[in-house]
Motif scaffolding. Structure first.
Motif: not given
Length: 210
Positions: A175-180
């Motif tokens: 998974p990639r961090d969305s920053g949200c």
């Protein structure tokens, strides 16, 4: 004549339980494997669009969702500083008139409880922790941590964000961090009653945040 199919569902959350009801409705043999010892849902609220409530009504949950669901009158987008309503989108009763099914807010636990209470006895097996899944030309095999082997024709992975099925079958990218970030909380309705809120979906808009 027809043909016999057995479906294995891994995970008895909202998705797995709804899938079980749909298969039962269609007369398809299946079993739901759930690792937990009891079925309990955590989290906060859900927005259920007419697409969702129409399906739930079709699964026989019309009276249930009418009992615990809340009908918001509108989506209301408000400026954080001035309190000015920037935009308002009507929801109920217009959504039901236009789309033929209601738009509701509900607690995740209420929805899961309603789904599970409609499932047939024996369709869900608790304390069933899956070790691995295998696929062959003849079907699917699920091996449980206690050594039991469960076989079927179709496997449905409804085992959530940390899905063992997804990891073993699809080899997905990490998974990639969305920053949200979302903060969720619950306030008892009685506690907030005196504040006089209308039943709406409220969004307070601020710089880079809402």
């Amino acid at each position: 004549g027809g043909f016999y199919v057995r479906v294995i569902i891994i995970g008895c959350g909202i998705g797995g339980a709804a899938c079980s009801l749909g298969l039962r409705h269609a007369g398809i043999d299946h079993v739901v494997l759930e690792q937990a010892a009891e079925l309990a849902e955590v989290g906060a609220g859900l927005q259920m669009s007419p697409n969702a409530t129409r399906v739930l009504q079709g699964l026989g949950l019309g009276e249930d969702i009418a009992r615990f669901g809340v009908e918001p009158a509108a989506h209301r987008f408000t400026d954080w500083r001035s309190g000015e309503v920037l935009m308002q989108t009507p929801l109920m009763p217009l959504a039901e008139e236009v789309f033929g099914a209601p738009y509701l807010h509900a607690h995740r636990a209420d929805l899961l409880n309603a789904l599970v209470s409609r499932m047939a006895p024996g369709d869900a097996r608790l304390n069933a922790t899956v070790d691995c899944v295998e696929q062959t030309t003849g079907g699917v095999t699920v091996r449980l941590s206690d050594g039991e082997v469960v076989t079927g024709d179709v496997l449905i992975g409804a085992d959530g964000i940390h899905s063992l099925v997804r990891e073993q079958v699809f080899r997905p990218d990490p998974p990639r961090d969305s920053g949200c970030i979302a903060w969720r909380g619950l306030v008892p309705a009685e506690t907030a009653k005196a504040l006089g809120f209308e039943r709406n979906s409220y969004v307070w808009m601020g710089p880079h945040r809402s």
